[in-house]
Design an enzyme around this catalytic site. Sequence first.
Site, PDB file in Angstrom:
ATOM      1  N   SER A 653      -4.417 -12.024   0.515  1.00 19.97           N
ATOM      2  CA  SER A 653      -4.645 -10.589   0.722  1.00 19.97           C
ATOM      3  C   SER A 653      -4.587  -9.796  -0.583  1.00 19.97           C
ATOM      4  CB  SER A 653      -3.608 -10.024   1.705  1.00 19.97           C
ATOM      5  OG  SER A 653      -2.301 -10.151   1.189  1.00 19.97           O
ATOM      6  N   LYS A 696       2.153  -2.876   5.361  1.00 23.79           N
ATOM      7  CA  LYS A 696       1.843  -2.693   3.944  1.00 23.79           C
ATOM      8  C   LYS A 696       1.671  -1.213   3.593  1.00 23.79           C
ATOM      9  CE  LYS A 696      -0.351  -7.211   3.350  1.00 23.79           C
ATOM     10  NZ  LYS A 696      -1.614  -7.941   3.100  1.00 23.79           N
TER      11      LYS A 696
END
Length: 801
Positions: A653, A696
């Site tokens: 990611s 996140k």
Amino acid sequence: MIQELSADRVYRECPPQNLELSTSEEAAALETIIGQDRAVRALRFGLGIQNKGFNIYVAGMPGTGKTTAVKQFLEEVARSKPVPSDWCYVFGFDNSERPNAIELPPGAAIEFKADMEKLILDVTQDIRLAFESDEYLRQQEEIIKTFEKRKKEIFESLNQQAAQFGFILQATPMGLLTVPLYKGQPISEQEFLALNPTEKEEISKKQEAMQTVLEASIRQGKSQDSKARQSLQELDEHVVKFAISPSIQELHDKYINLQEVVQLLEQVRQDIIDNRLRFKEEPGEQARASSPIQEPREFLLKRYQVNVLVDNTKLTGAPVVLETNPTYSNLCGRVEQEARFGTLSTDFTLIRKGCLHQANGGYLVLPVIDLLRNPLAWDTLKRALENQEIAIEEAGEKLGFAITRTLRPEPIPLDVKVILIGPPDIYQLLLLADEKFTELFKVKADFDIQVEWNDASLKDYAAFVRKVCSSENLRHLDQSGLSRLIEYGARLAGHQQKLSTRFGELADVIREASYYAAGQNQPYVSNQQIFQAIEAHEDRSNLLQNRIQELIEQGVIKILVTGDQIGQVNGLSVFEQGNLLFGQPNRITASVALGKEGVIDIEREARLGGPVHAKGVMILSGYLSQMFAQEYPFSLSARLVFEQNYSGVEGDSASSTELYALLSALSDLPVKQGIAVTGSINQKGEVQAIGGVNEKIEGFFTICQSRGLSGDQGVMIPAGNVENLMLKEAVVQALRDGKFHIWPVESIDQGIEFLTGVPAGQQDMNGAFDQGSVFDRVEKRLHDYAERLAHYPSQESKKPV
């Protein structure tokens, strides 16, 4: 241009008025497993087909309520099934080490056990009374007198013959002796020696003839004793048969249709007759038998007992058994031991059932991980299903150890559906590692972790809430509480169009919210208590998250949220601590230099990077090669690193973040530090969706909030993750106020342009990028590296040796 997401796009609300009920009390009863139509179809098929091997493996992630849902589903199915037979063990009269198993109609085992106990009490009393009766004593006395008379007649005849031979009989401790007469008087040994030889020889001959007669008479006497004993035994046998016949015949008639019971009763009848003398004893009296060592009579009577192994008296359908500790003994049963006369011994009354016995004729639910952890359990289950019988054996014997002599009970036929419950990866492991697995578990029922958010699922959620609150006596949820719980379900699912089926976590939230409502004297649980429960759960688990945030705020972990930097971008990572996920920013930096090494992943070189992260770095290297190495060699020595990371990096990611850092370093253009980035890439430069996007964003938001929101900060996410957004209320409010931003991107071109404020650049027909664009600057830098590297060896050769 990148279009910023509005607050309405980052959170899906569930308006309370859309629920069509005011509290969870009004919800319909829960009748099926929520959102698991595929799994239910598989379960119905597996339970319906009766062929061998069609047992079921229920696969799904932990916390989705598989075990509870499957057990309730099975109980519904089992109600319409017939009640299976009872099973009991009885003494093995043919082989005492192999107790016999007897099948009885449902509920009959307990009655049969009571009947046998009453039978033994009755026959014991009847036999004792028969032996104490006047008629028995009279017949016994007659037999004794008859044979005593016969013995007397033999002795009188012997005396007469002795007199004829000139002898008398004298009884001594050594038996009968023949004493000669001389002149009508017994003579002594000295007198016999004083006789002349002719007289001695005549007396000796007569004595030899008399000895022959004496031995014959003694044999006749012993024969009479033997006949007397036999007559007394026949009398006892006749008396016992007469005494026990009515009681045994009564049970015989009662169980005439059960052949195994009838056979047992005949064996009991014969065994009582064979041991009739033991029934003459008073309780505790030493047995009168030829063997000097014999067990007490209570142990003899034990063999006529019935050990009820399976009693289905209280069942109204087929049994459903959930065994949470599937050890070897808990599966197939065991034979216990007890101390007798200073040693351990056992008998058929100490045979104990296992869950296979209890579930026989029904359904057995087993957690597969616990089953595999217990030695011998998995192999035992496979053998039982393959042979379709339950055999009770010593565990040590199966392992090849030397064991003491014990029982080997007769196996019981097995007819059961086994349902294994476990994660999908264990299913795949068993498929690969055990060839018998596919033969015995041919049906797989997959439990999904999420369902579609629609009217039907909302009703199912409300029904679930009602069931939890009613069954556990909790406060019900009002409209606002139900709405907030549904929104939390979407948050757990990580999707605006889905709801989570992790009902274990949802039930915990309901329980905790009910506790808070009770403490606040609220009749119903509202959205405030649901919110409080969610926040309290996170607060109890986020110590590590708080410590990391403190280190960032103190400057120990260096993270910039304002300003511009070259070759430095804030990436976003997700940490997992127990059942809590939280996101934190990471400073990702890139350094570039002349060389041929290409892109070097420092995390991988230090063995802190996982294979997926390494793959992401290789992909971005492929992207760079495709974009900028078509006309000249790819000449670069670049290094990527997660600064201040000491625990390892996994996942791809951050591959887009690493690429932005490289492009910034190569183009010598600064990147906005107030924007954090997440997303993976492919070799075409497309930004791909990632996991943990909510955590996140919230992790970076927390850091920005603690340092003061400037209005320019935000997170750049893949466009494919927009529907995954279910952000916390504080982040949503900051978006409404314009203090925080979320930008979706689809490509590296869009991302680098937004981060640097400089156009990414388009290629013309000659392959050249727009003058002054990011890609133009990168290409010139790489072209310069290639030219300098091409001339470097010739310069090197000019150096003196």
